[in-house]
Design a protein around this motif. Sequence first.
Motif, PDB file in Angstrom:
ATOM      1  N   MET A 102       0.816  -1.197   0.000  1.00 31.62           N
ATOM      2  CA  MET A 102       0.000   0.000   0.000  1.00 31.62           C
ATOM      3  C   MET A 102       0.864   1.267   0.000  1.00 31.62           C
ATOM      4  SD  MET A 102      -2.965  -1.041  -0.430  1.00 31.62           S
ATOM      5  CE  MET A 102      -3.676   0.610  -0.354  1.00 31.62           C
ATOM      6  N   ALA A 103       2.041   1.200   0.603  1.00 30.61           N
ATOM      7  CA  ALA A 103       2.943   2.355   0.578  1.00 30.61           C
ATOM      8  C   ALA A 103       3.351   2.678  -0.855  1.00 30.61           C
ATOM      9  CB  ALA A 103       4.176   2.074   1.439  1.00 30.61           C
ATOM     10  N   ILE A 104       3.602   1.638  -1.647  1.00 34.98           N
ATOM     11  CA  ILE A 104       3.957   1.846  -3.053  1.00 34.98           C
ATOM     12  C   ILE A 104       2.759   2.325  -3.854  1.00 34.98           C
ATOM     13  CG2 ILE A 104       4.629   0.655  -5.180  1.00 34.98           C
ATOM     14  CD1 ILE A 104       6.976   1.209  -3.365  1.00 34.98           C
ATOM     15  N   PHE A 105       1.631   1.634  -3.710  1.00 37.28           N
ATOM     16  CA  PHE A 105       0.459   1.993  -4.506  1.00 37.28           C
ATOM     17  C   PHE A 105      -0.083   3.373  -4.148  1.00 37.28           C
ATOM     18  CE2 PHE A 105      -0.559  -2.774  -5.177  1.00 37.28           C
ATOM     19  CZ  PHE A 105       0.186  -2.783  -6.346  1.00 37.28           C
ATOM     20  N   ASN A 106      -0.123   3.689  -2.868  1.00 34.91           N
ATOM     21  CA  ASN A 106      -0.652   4.993  -2.460  1.00 34.91           C
ATOM     22  C   ASN A 106       0.218   6.147  -2.951  1.00 34.91           C
ATOM     23  OD1 ASN A 106      -2.865   3.876  -1.147  1.00 34.91           O
ATOM     24  ND2 ASN A 106      -1.882   3.857   0.859  1.00 34.91           N
ATOM     25  N   LYS A 107       1.503   5.910  -3.059  1.00 37.16           N
ATOM     26  CA  LYS A 107       2.410   6.971  -3.472  1.00 37.16           C
ATOM     27  C   LYS A 107       2.546   7.079  -4.987  1.00 37.16           C
ATOM     28  CE  LYS A 107       7.119   8.735  -2.791  1.00 37.16           C
ATOM     29  NZ  LYS A 107       8.416   8.538  -2.080  1.00 37.16           N
ATOM     30  N   HIS A 108       2.504   5.944  -5.671  1.00 38.25           N
ATOM     31  CA  HIS A 108       2.878   5.947  -7.088  1.00 38.25           C
ATOM     32  C   HIS A 108       1.737   5.627  -8.057  1.00 38.25           C
ATOM     33  CE1 HIS A 108       7.171   6.380  -6.195  1.00 38.25           C
ATOM     34  NE2 HIS A 108       6.995   5.484  -5.227  1.00 38.25           N
ATOM     35  N   ASN A 109       0.659   5.017  -7.586  1.00 43.15           N
ATOM     36  CA  ASN A 109      -0.435   4.724  -8.512  1.00 43.15           C
ATOM     37  C   ASN A 109      -1.065   6.003  -9.039  1.00 43.15           C
ATOM     38  OD1 ASN A 109      -0.081   1.997  -8.158  1.00 43.15           O
ATOM     39  ND2 ASN A 109      -2.216   1.568  -7.633  1.00 43.15           N
ATOM     40  N   ILE A 110      -1.524   5.942 -10.275  1.00 41.89           N
ATOM     41  CA  ILE A 110      -2.201   7.084 -10.890  1.00 41.89           C
ATOM     42  C   ILE A 110      -3.567   6.617 -11.377  1.00 41.89           C
ATOM     43  CG2 ILE A 110      -2.142   8.817 -12.716  1.00 41.89           C
ATOM     44  CD1 ILE A 110       0.914   8.580 -12.709  1.00 41.89           C
ATOM     45  N   ASN A 111      -4.606   7.061 -10.694  1.00 42.97           N
ATOM     46  CA  ASN A 111      -6.001   6.778 -11.085  1.00 42.97           C
ATOM     47  C   ASN A 111      -6.333   5.285 -11.117  1.00 42.97           C
ATOM     48  OD1 ASN A 111      -6.563   9.567 -11.450  1.00 42.97           O
ATOM     49  ND2 ASN A 111      -5.693   9.485 -13.517  1.00 42.97           N
ATOM     50  N   VAL A 112      -5.723   4.531 -10.213  1.00 42.90           N
ATOM     51  CA  VAL A 112      -6.065   3.110 -10.048  1.00 42.90           C
ATOM     52  C   VAL A 112      -6.196   2.861  -8.557  1.00 42.90           C
ATOM     53  CG1 VAL A 112      -5.449   0.716 -10.520  1.00 42.90           C
ATOM     54  CG2 VAL A 112      -4.731   2.519 -12.108  1.00 42.90           C
ATOM     55  N   ASP A 113      -7.405   2.544  -8.112  1.00 47.46           N
ATOM     56  CA  ASP A 113      -7.691   2.402  -6.693  1.00 47.46           C
ATOM     57  C   ASP A 113      -7.853   0.940  -6.291  1.00 47.46           C
ATOM     58  OD1 ASP A 113      -7.707   5.191  -6.259  1.00 47.46           O
ATOM     59  OD2 ASP A 113      -9.790   5.314  -6.962  1.00 47.46           O
ATOM     60  N   ARG A 114      -7.788   0.715  -5.005  1.00 47.10           N
ATOM     61  CA  ARG A 114      -7.942  -0.631  -4.451  1.00 47.10           C
ATOM     62  C   ARG A 114      -9.407  -1.014  -4.337  1.00 47.10           C
ATOM     63  NH1 ARG A 114      -5.450  -2.697   1.402  1.00 47.10           N
ATOM     64  NH2 ARG A 114      -6.161  -4.884   1.266  1.00 47.10           N
ATOM     65  N   GLU A 115      -9.676  -2.285  -4.619  1.00 43.89           N
ATOM     66  CA  GLU A 115     -11.006  -2.869  -4.419  1.00 43.89           C
ATOM     67  C   GLU A 115     -10.882  -3.965  -3.374  1.00 43.89           C
ATOM     68  OE1 GLU A 115     -14.446  -5.430  -6.823  1.00 43.89           O
ATOM     69  OE2 GLU A 115     -12.701  -4.644  -7.901  1.00 43.89           O
ATOM     70  N   LEU A 116     -11.652  -3.869  -2.305  1.00 38.59           N
ATOM     71  CA  LEU A 116     -11.631  -4.879  -1.265  1.00 38.59           C
ATOM     72  C   LEU A 116     -12.507  -6.055  -1.673  1.00 38.59           C
ATOM     73  CD1 LEU A 116     -11.893  -2.622   1.933  1.00 38.59           C
ATOM     74  CD2 LEU A 116      -9.844  -3.465   0.781  1.00 38.59           C
ATOM     75  N   ILE A 117     -12.020  -7.262  -1.433  1.00 42.62           N
ATOM     76  CA  ILE A 117     -12.775  -8.468  -1.787  1.00 42.62           C
ATOM     77  C   ILE A 117     -13.499  -8.973  -0.549  1.00 42.62           C
ATOM     78  CG2 ILE A 117     -12.658 -10.819  -2.659  1.00 42.62           C
ATOM     79  CD1 ILE A 117     -10.152 -10.095  -4.148  1.00 42.62           C
ATOM     80  N   SER A 118     -14.790  -9.138  -0.668  1.00 41.01           N
ATOM     81  CA  SER A 118     -15.591  -9.645   0.441  1.00 41.01           C
ATOM     82  C   SER A 118     -15.532 -11.167   0.442  1.00 41.01           C
ATOM     83  CB  SER A 118     -17.042  -9.175   0.316  1.00 41.01           C
ATOM     84  OG  SER A 118     -17.837  -9.722   1.335  1.00 41.01           O
ATOM     85  N   ILE A 119     -15.082 -11.732   1.551  1.00 38.93           N
ATOM     86  CA  ILE A 119     -14.949 -13.179   1.686  1.00 38.93           C
ATOM     87  C   ILE A 119     -15.927 -13.666   2.758  1.00 38.93           C
ATOM     88  CG2 ILE A 119     -13.420 -15.082   2.287  1.00 38.93           C
ATOM     89  CD1 ILE A 119     -12.730 -13.752  -0.333  1.00 38.93           C
ATOM     90  N   SER A 120     -16.782 -14.603   2.355  1.00 34.50           N
ATOM     91  CA  SER A 120     -17.751 -15.131   3.316  1.00 34.50           C
ATOM     92  C   SER A 120     -17.219 -16.374   4.006  1.00 34.50           C
ATOM     93  CB  SER A 120     -19.068 -15.475   2.600  1.00 34.50           C
ATOM     94  OG  SER A 120     -18.843 -16.427   1.571  1.00 34.50           O
TER      95      SER A 120
END
Length: 356
Positions: free
Chosen positions: A335-353
């Motif tokens: 997340m440190a890498i993605f939050n700093k360097h991603n451009i217009n691509v966000d995280r999607e949380l996967i719901s696990i039952s």
Amino acid sequence: MIEIIFSLASIILSHASPEINIVFAGDAMQHIAQIEHASQGDGTHDYSGYFDNVADYVSAADYAVVNLETPLGGKPYSGYPCFCAPDSYAAELKKAGFDMCLTANNHTLDRRHKGLVRTLDMLDSMKIDHIGTYRNKAERDSLITTIKNIKGFLIGFLNYTYGTNGIPVTGDVHVNFIDKEIIKHDVETLREAGAELIAVAMHWGVEYVLLPNSEQKKLADYLSGLGVDMIIGGHPHVIQPMEMRRHSDTGKNQFLVYSLGNFISNMKKTDTRGGAMAKVTITRDSTGTAFVKKATYSLVFTEPPHGKSNFRLVTPESYDGQWKSHCNAFEKNAMAIFNKHNINVDRELISISRSN
């Protein structure tokens, strides 16, 4: 005649899905510990449970792609440095919902040309699509224009590797190596054959480095200039940044991920214990032209076996098992890498039952 053509086009578009999702996953590894834990003691291997926690996410996609970073070369099976996995491993990937395996990577010749051919034979027998390696040059030339019709969207796929760990190509087999002029020709050939959008999977970069190097960046810019719509990277065994670009001439979105990291493995360094899956949403504009609408990513972590249990994938947001501290460390770094360097691509949380 023109009216008839427009009428036929309208009929085709009216029967097409308004949008589709394509999921891309990283390096599907098979180290010796994975093979041993899957062994049933009678020559068979059971991989059930490996992908249960992400199977709903993968199978919900309209098409799903994974990098098969091991030959299916037959017995004896082996791990690093020369991989060879049981056929049932690929069968479990298919069961999880994967439609295509990428086979152009640095381990594709670990069982030499015979292992390469057997891998393709096994994938064909399981009805799993594959790109990147071929039984011979003629097959390569005939299949390079293969375009998948995914609910009315015509998507072309290409796959290339930087090398094969110094193992030379022998026999008649063909491996797609990274060569800019060849890639340009292949992209143009796909377009002429009718591909609306093109995805190029690149096996590139430096292992264990969380940021792309200059060569990756130059190749990404080159592919962007060719109008490639999706550039999907792998090989470093760790995640690297993602971005949504806009083509300078057409204004169309172009999705780039430098590395998805490991999908599943027995690697033990913090950043190699997991990876990312990318989901690309494709739709049409008011004129019926297909384009990349958006992309998101989800994280996965490999839970090592305990007792007689198998390796399995879990999602950091829902995991509370005995490897939680390792999972948290992997997630924090990613997340440190993605939050700093991603451009217009966000995280999607996967719901696990399912229970973790």
